[in-house]
Design a protein around this motif. Structure first.
Motif, short mmCIF file in Angstrom:
data_model
loop_
_atom_site.label_atom_id
_atom_site.label_comp_id
_atom_site.label_asym_id
_atom_site.label_seq_id
_atom_site.Cartn_x
_atom_site.Cartn_y
_atom_site.Cartn_z
N GLY A 11 4.01 17.85 -5.43
CA GLY A 11 5.06 16.87 -5.70
C GLY A 11 4.83 16.05 -6.95
O GLY A 11 5.77 15.36 -7.41
N VAL A 12 3.61 16.09 -7.52
CA VAL A 12 3.33 15.25 -8.69
C VAL A 12 2.82 16.03 -9.90
O VAL A 12 2.73 15.47 -11.00
N LYS A 13 2.49 17.30 -9.75
CA LYS A 13 1.84 18.04 -10.83
C LYS A 13 2.70 18.13 -12.09
O LYS A 13 2.17 18.29 -13.19
N ASP A 14 4.02 18.03 -11.93
CA ASP A 14 4.90 18.05 -13.10
C ASP A 14 5.31 16.65 -13.54
O ASP A 14 6.19 16.48 -14.38
N ARG A 15 4.64 15.66 -12.98
CA ARG A 15 4.99 14.26 -13.29
C ARG A 15 3.75 13.47 -13.69
O ARG A 15 3.59 12.31 -13.34
N LEU A 16 2.89 14.11 -14.44
CA LEU A 16 1.63 13.49 -14.83
C LEU A 16 1.70 12.86 -16.21
O LEU A 16 2.42 13.33 -17.10
N LEU A 65 -6.52 4.56 -16.76
CA LEU A 65 -6.57 3.16 -16.34
C LEU A 65 -5.75 2.27 -17.27
O LEU A 65 -4.99 1.39 -16.82
N ALA A 66 -5.87 2.50 -18.57
CA ALA A 66 -5.16 1.69 -19.56
C ALA A 66 -3.65 1.85 -19.43
O ALA A 66 -2.89 0.88 -19.61
N LEU A 67 -3.19 3.06 -19.15
CA LEU A 67 -1.74 3.28 -19.00
C LEU A 67 -1.18 2.43 -17.87
O LEU A 67 -0.10 1.83 -17.99
N VAL A 68 -1.88 2.36 -16.76
CA VAL A 68 -1.42 1.56 -15.63
C VAL A 68 -1.55 0.07 -15.94
O VAL A 68 -0.66 -0.72 -15.65
N ALA A 69 -2.66 -0.32 -16.54
CA ALA A 69 -2.89 -1.73 -16.86
C ALA A 69 -1.81 -2.28 -17.79
O ALA A 69 -1.40 -3.44 -17.67
N ARG A 70 -1.32 -1.44 -18.70
CA ARG A 70 -0.28 -1.87 -19.64
C ARG A 70 1.12 -1.73 -19.04
O ARG A 70 2.10 -2.06 -19.71
N GLY A 71 1.22 -1.23 -17.82
CA GLY A 71 2.52 -1.06 -17.19
C GLY A 71 3.28 0.14 -17.68
O GLY A 71 4.48 0.27 -17.42
N GLU A 72 2.61 1.08 -18.37
CA GLU A 72 3.28 2.26 -18.89
C GLU A 72 3.36 3.39 -17.86
O GLU A 72 4.05 4.38 -18.07
N ALA A 73 2.63 3.25 -16.76
CA ALA A 73 2.70 4.19 -15.64
C ALA A 73 2.68 3.37 -14.36
O ALA A 73 1.90 2.42 -14.24
N PRO A 74 3.51 3.72 -13.38
CA PRO A 74 3.57 2.92 -12.15
C PRO A 74 2.38 3.13 -11.23
O PRO A 74 2.07 2.27 -10.41
N LEU A 75 1.70 4.28 -11.37
CA LEU A 75 0.56 4.58 -10.53
C LEU A 75 -0.48 5.36 -11.33
O LEU A 75 -0.13 6.04 -12.31
N LEU A 113 4.13 8.80 -1.98
CA LEU A 113 3.65 8.76 -3.36
C LEU A 113 4.79 9.00 -4.33
O LEU A 113 4.95 8.27 -5.33
N ALA A 114 5.63 10.01 -4.05
CA ALA A 114 6.76 10.31 -4.94
C ALA A 114 7.75 9.16 -4.98
O ALA A 114 8.29 8.82 -6.04
N VAL A 115 7.99 8.55 -3.83
CA VAL A 115 8.93 7.42 -3.78
C VAL A 115 8.41 6.27 -4.62
O VAL A 115 9.16 5.63 -5.37
N ARG A 116 7.11 5.97 -4.51
CA ARG A 116 6.53 4.85 -5.26
C ARG A 116 6.53 5.14 -6.77
O ARG A 116 6.69 4.21 -7.58
N LEU A 117 6.40 6.39 -7.15
CA LEU A 117 6.47 6.73 -8.57
C LEU A 117 7.85 6.48 -9.15
O LEU A 117 7.99 6.11 -10.32
N GLY A 118 8.88 6.67 -8.34
CA GLY A 118 10.24 6.51 -8.84
C GLY A 118 10.49 7.47 -9.98
O GLY A 118 10.25 8.67 -9.86
N PRO A 137 0.82 -1.22 0.00
CA PRO A 137 0.00 0.00 0.00
C PRO A 137 0.85 1.26 0.00
O PRO A 137 2.02 1.25 0.37
N VAL A 138 0.24 2.34 -0.47
CA VAL A 138 0.87 3.66 -0.44
C VAL A 138 0.18 4.49 0.63
O VAL A 138 -1.06 4.60 0.63
N ASP A 139 0.94 5.05 1.53
CA ASP A 139 0.40 5.86 2.61
C ASP A 139 0.18 7.29 2.11
O ASP A 139 1.13 8.05 1.95
N LEU A 140 -1.07 7.65 1.86
CA LEU A 140 -1.37 8.97 1.32
C LEU A 140 -1.22 10.08 2.36
O LEU A 140 -1.29 11.26 2.00
N THR A 141 -1.02 9.72 3.61
CA THR A 141 -0.77 10.75 4.62
C THR A 141 0.71 11.10 4.72
O THR A 141 1.07 12.07 5.39
N SER A 142 1.56 10.32 4.05
CA SER A 142 2.99 10.61 4.05
C SER A 142 3.32 11.61 2.96
O SER A 142 2.84 11.47 1.82
#
Length: 269
Positions: free
Chosen positions: A171-176, A186-196, A137-142, A128-133
């Motif tokens: 922390g993510v607005k420039d990494r979308l 949904l398709a981007l994540v399902a195909r593994g093209e985005a980690p989250l 989220l940034a760490v999981r995105l890599g 799981p990703v802790d959304l209160t941290s």
């Protein structure tokens, strides 16, 4: 011989005339009613396809659905696209059409509600990703990007609201990795093209190639509500009665049972 051939010709002509007369007198089979044209948010595809099939079995009426981002569909309706019923993923685009006199406001009804979740490819570890941290989220995105619908699309707006509320947006607005609908994200994540990715809870349920790694608190974004209304077409055509009949089915016991089956919550807000 010539007389015989002439007789055959006369008999053939009389038979053709008789057949033509019978065909003209025979009652014509009425053509079936035209399909009910439905414009609906992409996140509703599975439940509305099931509802359309059930409605057809019950009434004999066919529902012809077009699925896309709510903003795109609303603009198409405003430009004269032939829709009978509109079901967006939020009420702001319904309000937008109402302001232009393009929906039947008196028949507008809420159908269901939804939640917002963070997903990852099923092939990744079930952590799981802790959304209160502030950093999880940034760490999981890599080095990857966060898949989301564009800001003009309801899912994108809900996602930005939630991330802002949780102090994660900067922390993510420039990494979308933006998509024109929630299903594109949904398709981007399902195909593994985005980690989250940020999608509706029902989208994650409909796609076996993703897993939910966090759920956004309901208080972090505006309520996700689905409303429906018949469209007032600019050409004066359309099938108001068909649209209302399908809307009755969706708000009735069987239609609401379908929404629950596909993971939607009641529209209690």
């Amino acid at each position: 011989m010539a007389n015989a051939e002439a007789g055959v010709g006369r008999r053939t002509g009389l038979m053709l005339l008789a057949a033509t007369a019978l065909a003209a007198c025979a009652p014509r089979r009425p053509a079936g009613p035209a399909p009910i044209d439905l414009f609906a948010a992409a996140s509703l595809r599975e439940v509305l396809d099931a509802a359309a099939a059930a409605h057809h079995q019950r009434s004999g009426r066919t529902v012809r659905a077009t699925y896309a981002g709510s903003a795109q569909l609303a603009r198409q309706i405003a430009q004269g696209a032939p829709a009978d019923l509109f079901i967006p993923a939020d009420e702001s685009w319904m309000d937008w059409l109402d302001q232009r006199g393009l929906i039947e406001a008196s028949a507008r009804r809420r159908l269901a509600s939804n939640g917002l979740v963070l997903i990852a490819p099923i092939s990744t570890p079930d952590a799981p990703v802790d959304l209160t941290s502030p950093t999880a989220l940034a760490v999981r995105l890599g080095g990857g990007r966060l898949a989301m619908a564009e800001a003009a699309v309801p899912a994108g707006r809900y996602g930005q609201e939630a991330l802002t509320s949780l102090n994660l947006w900067s922390g993510v607005k420039d990494r979308l990795a933006p998509g024109d609908s929630v299903r594109a994200a949904l398709a981007l994540v399902a195909r593994g093209e985005a980690p989250l990715g940020v999608v509706y809870a029902t989208d994650a349920r409909a796609e076996r190639r993703v897993r939910v790694v966090a759920a956004f608190p309901a208080a972090s974004h505006a309520p996700i509500l689905y409303a429906a209304a018949p469209v007032r077409r600019r050409d004066g055509a359309g099938d108001r009665e068909g649209a209302l009949a399908f809307l009755d089915f969706l708000t009735g016991a069987d239609g609401q049972a379908l929404f629950r089956r596909f993971g939607f919550a009641p529209a209690t807000v």
